[in-house]
Design a protein around this motif. Structure first.
Motif, PDB file in Angstrom:
ATOM      1  N   ALA A  17     -25.166  -9.747 -59.953  1.00 32.90           N
ATOM      2  CA  ALA A  17     -26.111 -10.103 -60.841  1.00 32.90           C
ATOM      3  C   ALA A  17     -26.110 -11.728 -61.282  1.00 32.90           C
ATOM      4  O   ALA A  17     -27.291 -12.227 -61.686  1.00 32.90           O
ATOM      5  CB  ALA A  17     -26.019  -9.395 -62.431  1.00 32.90           C
ATOM      6  N   GLU A  18     -25.085 -12.268 -61.137  1.00 32.68           N
ATOM      7  CA  GLU A  18     -24.925 -13.808 -61.418  1.00 32.68           C
ATOM      8  C   GLU A  18     -25.028 -14.707 -60.011  1.00 32.68           C
ATOM      9  O   GLU A  18     -24.907 -15.918 -60.171  1.00 32.68           O
ATOM     10  CB  GLU A  18     -23.643 -14.175 -62.241  1.00 32.68           C
ATOM     11  N   PHE A  19     -25.092 -13.971 -58.925  1.00 34.77           N
ATOM     12  CA  PHE A  19     -24.967 -14.888 -57.702  1.00 34.77           C
ATOM     13  C   PHE A  19     -25.939 -15.833 -57.697  1.00 34.77           C
ATOM     14  O   PHE A  19     -25.643 -17.048 -57.238  1.00 34.77           O
ATOM     15  CB  PHE A  19     -25.133 -13.599 -56.453  1.00 34.77           C
ATOM     16  N   ALA A  20     -27.247 -15.709 -57.698  1.00 31.93           N
ATOM     17  CA  ALA A  20     -28.099 -16.572 -57.415  1.00 31.93           C
ATOM     18  C   ALA A  20     -27.986 -18.000 -58.403  1.00 31.93           C
ATOM     19  O   ALA A  20     -28.001 -19.025 -57.801  1.00 31.93           O
ATOM     20  CB  ALA A  20     -29.412 -15.900 -57.248  1.00 31.93           C
ATOM     21  N   ALA A  21     -28.052 -17.355 -59.711  1.00 34.55           N
ATOM     22  CA  ALA A  21     -27.821 -18.606 -60.572  1.00 34.55           C
ATOM     23  C   ALA A  21     -26.741 -19.501 -60.192  1.00 34.55           C
ATOM     24  O   ALA A  21     -26.585 -20.642 -60.435  1.00 34.55           O
ATOM     25  CB  ALA A  21     -27.819 -17.979 -62.138  1.00 34.55           C
ATOM     26  N   THR A  22     -25.492 -18.783 -60.143  1.00 31.57           N
ATOM     27  CA  THR A  22     -24.405 -19.472 -59.837  1.00 31.57           C
ATOM     28  C   THR A  22     -24.217 -20.089 -58.487  1.00 31.57           C
ATOM     29  O   THR A  22     -23.773 -21.331 -58.651  1.00 31.57           O
ATOM     30  CB  THR A  22     -23.116 -18.460 -59.702  1.00 31.57           C
ATOM     31  N   LEU A  23     -24.939 -19.696 -57.623  1.00 35.52           N
ATOM     32  CA  LEU A  23     -24.995 -20.390 -56.226  1.00 35.52           C
ATOM     33  C   LEU A  23     -25.802 -21.686 -56.459  1.00 35.52           C
ATOM     34  O   LEU A  23     -25.448 -22.813 -55.968  1.00 35.52           O
ATOM     35  CB  LEU A  23     -25.566 -19.625 -55.239  1.00 35.52           C
ATOM     36  N   MET A  24     -27.059 -21.642 -57.143  1.00 34.67           N
ATOM     37  CA  MET A  24     -28.030 -22.722 -57.306  1.00 34.67           C
ATOM     38  C   MET A  24     -27.140 -23.721 -58.033  1.00 34.67           C
ATOM     39  O   MET A  24     -27.411 -24.889 -57.954  1.00 34.67           O
ATOM     40  CB  MET A  24     -29.210 -22.290 -57.977  1.00 34.67           C
ATOM     41  N   THR A  25     -26.613 -23.457 -59.026  1.00 35.79           N
ATOM     42  CA  THR A  25     -25.627 -24.352 -59.993  1.00 35.79           C
ATOM     43  C   THR A  25     -24.514 -25.075 -59.082  1.00 35.79           C
ATOM     44  O   THR A  25     -24.540 -26.336 -59.299  1.00 35.79           O
ATOM     45  CB  THR A  25     -24.917 -23.723 -61.155  1.00 35.79           C
ATOM     46  N   GLY A  26     -23.938 -24.308 -58.219  1.00 33.65           N
ATOM     47  CA  GLY A  26     -23.054 -24.900 -57.303  1.00 33.65           C
ATOM     48  C   GLY A  26     -23.584 -25.908 -56.502  1.00 33.65           C
ATOM     49  O   GLY A  26     -23.047 -27.065 -56.003  1.00 33.65           O
ATOM     50  N   PHE A  27     -24.891 -25.594 -55.849  1.00 39.46           N
ATOM     51  CA  PHE A  27     -25.706 -26.519 -55.059  1.00 39.46           C
ATOM     52  C   PHE A  27     -26.028 -27.723 -55.713  1.00 39.46           C
ATOM     53  O   PHE A  27     -26.019 -29.016 -54.994  1.00 39.46           O
ATOM     54  CB  PHE A  27     -26.817 -25.845 -54.302  1.00 39.46           C
ATOM     55  N   LYS A  28     -26.519 -27.594 -57.087  1.00 42.22           N
ATOM     56  CA  LYS A  28     -26.889 -28.735 -57.671  1.00 42.22           C
ATOM     57  C   LYS A  28     -25.730 -29.841 -57.848  1.00 42.22           C
ATOM     58  O   LYS A  28     -25.692 -30.827 -57.727  1.00 42.22           O
ATOM     59  CB  LYS A  28     -27.424 -28.218 -59.155  1.00 42.22           C
ATOM     60  N   GLU A  29     -24.631 -29.191 -58.352  1.00 41.88           N
ATOM     61  CA  GLU A  29     -23.397 -30.094 -58.520  1.00 41.88           C
ATOM     62  C   GLU A  29     -22.818 -30.732 -57.279  1.00 41.88           C
ATOM     63  O   GLU A  29     -22.680 -31.758 -57.275  1.00 41.88           O
ATOM     64  CB  GLU A  29     -22.225 -29.197 -59.253  1.00 41.88           C
ATOM     65  N   VAL A  30     -23.025 -29.895 -55.994  1.00 38.04           N
ATOM     66  CA  VAL A  30     -22.518 -30.656 -54.738  1.00 38.04           C
ATOM     67  C   VAL A  30     -23.599 -31.602 -54.511  1.00 38.04           C
ATOM     68  O   VAL A  30     -23.186 -32.676 -53.789  1.00 38.04           O
ATOM     69  CB  VAL A  30     -22.553 -29.424 -53.767  1.00 38.04           C
ATOM     70  N   ALA A  31     -24.677 -31.477 -54.674  1.00 41.50           N
ATOM     71  CA  ALA A  31     -25.887 -32.586 -54.421  1.00 41.50           C
ATOM     72  C   ALA A  31     -25.664 -33.971 -55.163  1.00 41.50           C
ATOM     73  O   ALA A  31     -26.084 -35.146 -54.591  1.00 41.50           O
ATOM     74  CB  ALA A  31     -27.205 -31.970 -54.720  1.00 41.50           C
ATOM     75  N   ARG A  32     -24.637 -33.998 -56.378  1.00 39.52           N
ATOM     76  CA  ARG A  32     -24.346 -35.225 -56.964  1.00 39.52           C
ATOM     77  C   ARG A  32     -23.881 -36.237 -56.037  1.00 39.52           C
ATOM     78  O   ARG A  32     -24.244 -37.447 -56.103  1.00 39.52           O
ATOM     79  CB  ARG A  32     -23.516 -34.889 -58.075  1.00 39.52           C
ATOM     80  N   ASN A  33     -23.124 -35.818 -55.268  1.00 32.77           N
ATOM     81  CA  ASN A  33     -22.265 -36.672 -54.321  1.00 32.77           C
ATOM     82  C   ASN A  33     -23.383 -37.482 -53.459  1.00 32.77           C
ATOM     83  O   ASN A  33     -23.348 -38.888 -53.145  1.00 32.77           O
ATOM     84  CB  ASN A  33     -21.313 -36.075 -53.501  1.00 32.77           C
ATOM     85  N   GLY A  34     -24.202 -36.649 -52.988  1.00 28.91           N
ATOM     86  CA  GLY A  34     -25.351 -37.250 -51.964  1.00 28.91           C
ATOM     87  C   GLY A  34     -26.314 -37.902 -52.546  1.00 28.91           C
ATOM     88  O   GLY A  34     -26.987 -39.111 -52.175  1.00 28.91           O
ATOM     89  N   ILE A  35     -26.510 -37.738 -54.019  1.00 24.65           N
ATOM     90  CA  ILE A  35     -27.506 -38.561 -54.549  1.00 24.65           C
ATOM     91  C   ILE A  35     -26.875 -39.943 -54.766  1.00 24.65           C
ATOM     92  O   ILE A  35     -27.693 -40.989 -54.701  1.00 24.65           O
ATOM     93  CB  ILE A  35     -27.793 -37.980 -55.846  1.00 24.65           C
ATOM     94  N   LEU A  36     -25.599 -39.982 -55.290  1.00 29.27           N
ATOM     95  CA  LEU A  36     -25.217 -41.162 -55.596  1.00 29.27           C
ATOM     96  C   LEU A  36     -24.872 -42.017 -54.297  1.00 29.27           C
ATOM     97  O   LEU A  36     -25.280 -43.087 -54.298  1.00 29.27           O
ATOM     98  CB  LEU A  36     -23.507 -41.027 -56.281  1.00 29.27           C
ATOM     99  N   GLY A  37     -24.364 -41.412 -53.202  1.00 26.51           N
ATOM    100  CA  GLY A  37     -24.055 -42.060 -52.035  1.00 26.51           C
ATOM    101  C   GLY A  37     -25.328 -42.674 -51.309  1.00 26.51           C
ATOM    102  O   GLY A  37     -25.641 -43.621 -50.800  1.00 26.51           O
ATOM    103  N   GLY A  38     -26.511 -41.889 -51.286  1.00 32.77           N
ATOM    104  CA  GLY A  38     -27.649 -42.309 -50.979  1.00 32.77           C
ATOM    105  C   GLY A  38     -28.358 -43.509 -51.688  1.00 32.77           C
ATOM    106  O   GLY A  38     -29.080 -44.280 -51.025  1.00 32.77           O
ATOM    107  N   LEU A  39     -28.183 -43.391 -52.965  1.00 32.91           N
ATOM    108  CA  LEU A  39     -28.846 -44.565 -53.762  1.00 32.91           C
ATOM    109  C   LEU A  39     -28.191 -45.778 -53.416  1.00 32.91           C
ATOM    110  O   LEU A  39     -28.872 -46.762 -53.242  1.00 32.91           O
ATOM    111  CB  LEU A  39     -28.470 -44.048 -55.440  1.00 32.91           C
ATOM    112  N   LEU A  40     -26.943 -45.778 -53.348  1.00 31.29           N
ATOM    113  CA  LEU A  40     -26.234 -46.880 -53.226  1.00 31.29           C
ATOM    114  C   LEU A  40     -26.437 -47.376 -51.696  1.00 31.29           C
ATOM    115  O   LEU A  40     -26.633 -48.730 -51.345  1.00 31.29           O
ATOM    116  CB  LEU A  40     -24.623 -46.785 -53.611  1.00 31.29           C
ATOM    117  N   LEU A  41     -26.566 -46.381 -50.800  1.00 35.74           N
ATOM    118  CA  LEU A  41     -26.684 -46.821 -49.407  1.00 35.74           C
ATOM    119  C   LEU A  41     -28.210 -47.463 -49.302  1.00 35.74           C
ATOM    120  O   LEU A  41     -28.273 -48.472 -48.595  1.00 35.74           O
ATOM    121  CB  LEU A  41     -26.518 -45.703 -48.460  1.00 35.74           C
TER     122      LEU A  41
END
Length: 121
Positions: A73-97
């Motif tokens: 029941a919580e699979f989709a929401a938890t997966l999207m939250t995990g992807f959001k948190e993982v994307a933080r690395n790319g956002i910071l790295g991409g901005l600085l680059l």
């Protein structure tokens, strides 16, 4: 900003340090346009890309490992939250680059103008 770093995980700090060193070198190159700085900027840019990809890969592995314990029941929401948190690395790295590449382009333009001026006499 603190929450952004907490969600991104421990890999945000190496990305930030590498990115700030790269940004500092790019600012110096934009100011003085010394060609010797380009090799350092190139190396640091690739290091930032590698660290960002590594952090994203590790984050995805952690998300997928955690997803094994999540109820259906919580699979989709938890997966999207995990992807959001993982994307933080790319956002910071991409901005600085991106910022450093813009500054490097300014330095390259200034170096080209200086060389052209020297050729014209």
């Amino acid at each position: 900003m603190t929450r952004f770093f907490m969600e991104g995980g421990v890999a945000m700090y190496p990305i930030l340090i590498i990115g700030l060193v790269l940004l500092g070198a790019s600012v110096r190159y934009a100011i003085d346009a010394e060609p010797i700085r380009r090799s350092f900027i190139t190396t640091m840019a690739w290091t930032l890309v590698a660290m960002t990809l590594f952090a994203t890969w590790i984050g995805l592995a952690a998300v997928f490992q955690y997803m094994e314990t999540v109820q259906e029941a919580e699979f989709a929401a938890t997966l999207m939250t995990g992807f959001k948190e993982v994307a933080r690395n790319g956002i910071l790295g991409g901005l600085l680059l991106t910022l450093s590449l813009i500054l490097t382009a300014v330095g390259t333009y200034r170096a080209g103008r200086r060389e052209l001026k020297a050729l014209r006499g």
